[in-house]
Design a protein around this motif. Structure first.
Motif, mmCIF file in Angstrom:
data_model
loop_
_atom_site.group_PDB
_atom_site.id
_atom_site.type_symbol
_atom_site.label_atom_id
_atom_site.label_comp_id
_atom_site.label_asym_id
_atom_site.label_seq_id
_atom_site.Cartn_x
_atom_site.Cartn_y
_atom_site.Cartn_z
ATOM 1 N N PRO A 1 0.813 -1.227 0.000
ATOM 2 C CA PRO A 1 0.000 0.000 0.000
ATOM 3 C C PRO A 1 0.844 1.272 0.000
ATOM 4 C CG PRO A 1 -0.829 -1.538 1.647
ATOM 5 C CD PRO A 1 0.435 -2.123 1.116
ATOM 6 N N MET A 2 1.971 1.266 0.736
ATOM 7 C CA MET A 2 2.830 2.455 0.754
ATOM 8 C C MET A 2 3.427 2.684 -0.636
ATOM 9 S SD MET A 2 4.091 4.978 2.442
ATOM 10 C CE MET A 2 4.897 5.171 4.036
ATOM 11 N N LEU A 3 3.866 1.602 -1.280
ATOM 12 C CA LEU A 3 4.451 1.776 -2.611
ATOM 13 C C LEU A 3 3.405 2.303 -3.595
ATOM 14 C CD1 LEU A 3 6.754 -1.367 -2.886
ATOM 15 C CD2 LEU A 3 7.429 1.015 -2.568
ATOM 16 N N ILE A 4 2.167 1.869 -3.408
ATOM 17 C CA ILE A 4 1.102 2.361 -4.296
ATOM 18 C C ILE A 4 0.875 3.857 -4.065
ATOM 19 C CG2 ILE A 4 -1.381 2.238 -4.768
ATOM 20 C CD1 ILE A 4 -1.196 -0.775 -4.505
ATOM 21 N N LEU A 5 0.798 4.273 -2.794
ATOM 22 C CA LEU A 5 0.593 5.704 -2.505
ATOM 23 C C LEU A 5 1.736 6.535 -3.075
ATOM 24 C CD1 LEU A 5 -0.773 5.990 1.157
ATOM 25 C CD2 LEU A 5 -2.043 6.008 -0.985
ATOM 26 N N VAL A 6 2.952 6.017 -2.928
ATOM 27 C CA VAL A 6 4.113 6.739 -3.451
ATOM 28 C C VAL A 6 4.026 6.799 -4.981
ATOM 29 C CG1 VAL A 6 6.612 6.642 -3.747
ATOM 30 C CG2 VAL A 6 5.626 6.209 -1.498
ATOM 31 N N ALA A 7 3.703 5.652 -5.600
ATOM 32 C CA ALA A 7 3.641 5.591 -7.067
ATOM 33 C C ALA A 7 2.641 6.614 -7.606
ATOM 34 C CB ALA A 7 3.249 4.189 -7.507
ATOM 35 N N VAL A 8 1.489 6.706 -6.929
ATOM 36 C CA VAL A 8 0.426 7.600 -7.369
ATOM 37 C C VAL A 8 0.899 9.056 -7.385
ATOM 38 C CG1 VAL A 8 -1.724 8.574 -6.467
ATOM 39 C CG2 VAL A 8 -1.524 6.119 -6.773
ATOM 40 N N GLN A 9 1.801 9.392 -6.471
ATOM 41 C CA GLN A 9 2.248 10.786 -6.370
ATOM 42 C C GLN A 9 3.557 11.044 -7.114
ATOM 43 O OE1 GLN A 9 2.301 12.072 -2.264
ATOM 44 N NE2 GLN A 9 0.099 12.422 -2.353
ATOM 45 N N SER A 10 4.084 10.012 -7.785
ATOM 46 C CA SER A 10 5.428 10.168 -8.357
ATOM 47 C C SER A 10 5.421 10.254 -9.878
ATOM 48 C CB SER A 10 6.297 8.994 -7.924
ATOM 49 O OG SER A 10 6.396 8.955 -6.533
ATOM 50 N N SER A 11 6.621 10.493 -10.424
ATOM 51 C CA SER A 11 6.759 10.616 -11.871
ATOM 52 C C SER A 11 6.635 9.234 -12.523
ATOM 53 C CB SER A 11 8.137 11.173 -12.193
ATOM 54 O OG SER A 11 9.107 10.217 -11.811
#
Ligand code: ATP
Length: 431
Positions: A356-366
């Motif tokens: 879930p953390m990687l997904i949240l990060v992915a959503v906000q990243s390039s």
């Protein structure tokens, strides 16, 4: 049975709320209907002692239907009977309340209860279409009690509140109104929409957001409504309408549905489809986390706590900014003689975070970072070192704490393409 038991005691019994609405709607489109949630109200008694009539009736019914579980909620004079064989296929929930009026000693607070007539009971409800009652006891059993024009509004397909103050008393009704409108394909009656906008303009959301200590029940209801909405197939339209009304401010006064949030929600859906095809994550909660993640980092933890999200979720939102900063490092491009970050370095960086953390990060990243996270999740995180501990022993290495380091080095070399078979692995260890 319920009406017989009520009748025997000289009480009136009514079917109220959503079941009446859904029965009338099903009749209108000649649809069969499976009702799993029944609200009954007992009324028409004169003795003060009968104030617990709902509870007494529930107890009497439980004597008859012994497979039902009984729950009593003392403060509100309500009881519930639950048949819970299979939560999906064969469950029934019957709430039995004593008719009551609710006073709001201050806006957005928890209602206080006193015994009163059925009309008043219906008047405290949210929308006209939910404020009808079907009499189950004689005389006039089968009669529809519709004091506020619910039937007319069902036909006009509109969501209308019962009084101007409704959303000030309980801002979560804004979310309920939107939910019913989108779910049933109805519209918000224009005056009702004005009341919503007025409530929001007058800062009703400030109370939902800040009165956690004083009115936690409000936050609990807001979370329940968010769950209902975010797990429904119509969640996007509902969110769009909430955004148009400015009602996301109830989650936090700075939250609005702008292009950035819409983009992140679209990315989230893509990530959930890709990274979680089996549906192991709680998707409605991920959507809520993505909404909260759009807030400035200093608000995220507080909002998650107020909404009583689980600890791991709070922790994720509190640490998202730090995690993003850390994960940024994987996008370092080769320049000035520096090499691009290697797969083993990516694995080293990302393996401290859960999905879930990687997904949240992915959503906000390039895009570059999203691609690396994808590669990590689908390929690099599955790679095993070519040799294991037993192989090392067979090769004559003495077991000990250094095995961990050797295996990590082997894994890194495998990930970075420096070794690809046992021969190369053994040579790598000797070197
Ligand atoms: P659903 O089909 O989504 O369960 P429902 O109408 O049965 O819809 P519940 O949340 O189970 O919804 O509530 C039962 C009834 O209680 C509603 O029909 C409404 O009359 C009343 N009610 C629920 N929440 C509120 C509220 N916040 N304010 C006023 N009345 C409410």
């Amino acid at each position: 049975k319920a009406s017989q038991e009520a009748q025997r005691r000289g009480w009136h019994l009514y079917l109220v709320g959503g079941a009446v609405r859904d029965l009338l709607l099903a009749k209108a489109v000649t649809r069969t209907l499976l009702i799993k949630d029944i609200d009954l109200v007992v009324d028409g008694f004169h003795k003060a002692a009968d104030v617990g009539a709902g509870v007494e009736l529930a107890k009497a019914l439980q004597q008859i239907y012994t497979t039902a579980r009984l729950e009593v909620h003392g403060a509100f004079q309500t009881a519930a009977l639950l048949w819970h064989k299979d939560p999906e296929l064969d469950s029934l929930w019957v709430d039995i309340a004593t008719s009551r009026t609710e006073f709001y000693p201050y806006p957005a607070a928890n209602p206080e209860v006193e015994a009163s007539s059925i009309r008043q009971d219906l008047y405290r409800r949210d929308f006209t279409i939910n404020a009808m009652a079907l009499r189950l006891t004689s005389p006039n059993s089968g009669e529809l009690l519709d004091f506020f024009g619910g039937l007319h509004d069902l036909e006009a397909k509109q969501i209308r509140v019962l009084h101007a103050n409704s959303f000030i008393e309980d801002p979560t009704r804004i979310y309920r109104g939107v939910r019913f409108a989108v779910r049933l394909g109805f519209h918000l009656e224009p005056q009702t929409e004005e009341y919503i906008r007025y409530a929001i303009d007058s800062g009703v959301y400030d109370r939902t957001a800040r009165e956690n200590g004083r009115a936690p029940a409000l936050q609990t209801r807001l979370k329940a409504e968010l769950k209902h909405i975010l797990e429904a197939p119509y969640w996007k339209s509902a969110l769009q309408l909430l955004g148009d009304l400015g009602a996301l401010k109830c989650i936090h006064h700075t939250l609005s549905l702008d292009e950035n949030l819409l983009r992140q929600l679209r990315l989230l859906e893509r990530c959930l489809r890709r990274y979680d095809p089996q549906g192991t994550l709680i998707h409605w909660q991920m959507r809520l986390e993505a909404l909260i993640a759009c807030l400035a980092s200093e608000y995220r933890g507080e909002v998650a706590k107020n909404l009583q999200l689980p600890d791991d979720s709070i922790h994720r939102l509190e640490n998202l900014a730090k995690a993003r900063e850390n994960v940024e490092k994987i996008s370092v491009l080769p320049e000035n003689g520096k090499a691009e970050i290697s797969p083993s370095q990516v694995v080293q960086l990302l393996r401290q975070y859960d999905l879930p953390m990687l997904i949240l990060v992915a959503v906000q990243s390039s895009r570059t970072i999203r691609q690396k996270i994808w590669k990590y999740l689908t390929v690099w995180s599955q790679v095993q070192p070519i040799l294991n501990g037993n192989d090392l022993k067979k090769l004559g290495y003495k077991p000990g704490p250094h095995f961990r380091q050797m295996l990590d080095d082997l894994l890194a070399a495998t990930l970075d393409g420096k070794i690809c078979d046992r021969f190369e692995a053994e040579k790598f260890l000797i070197d």
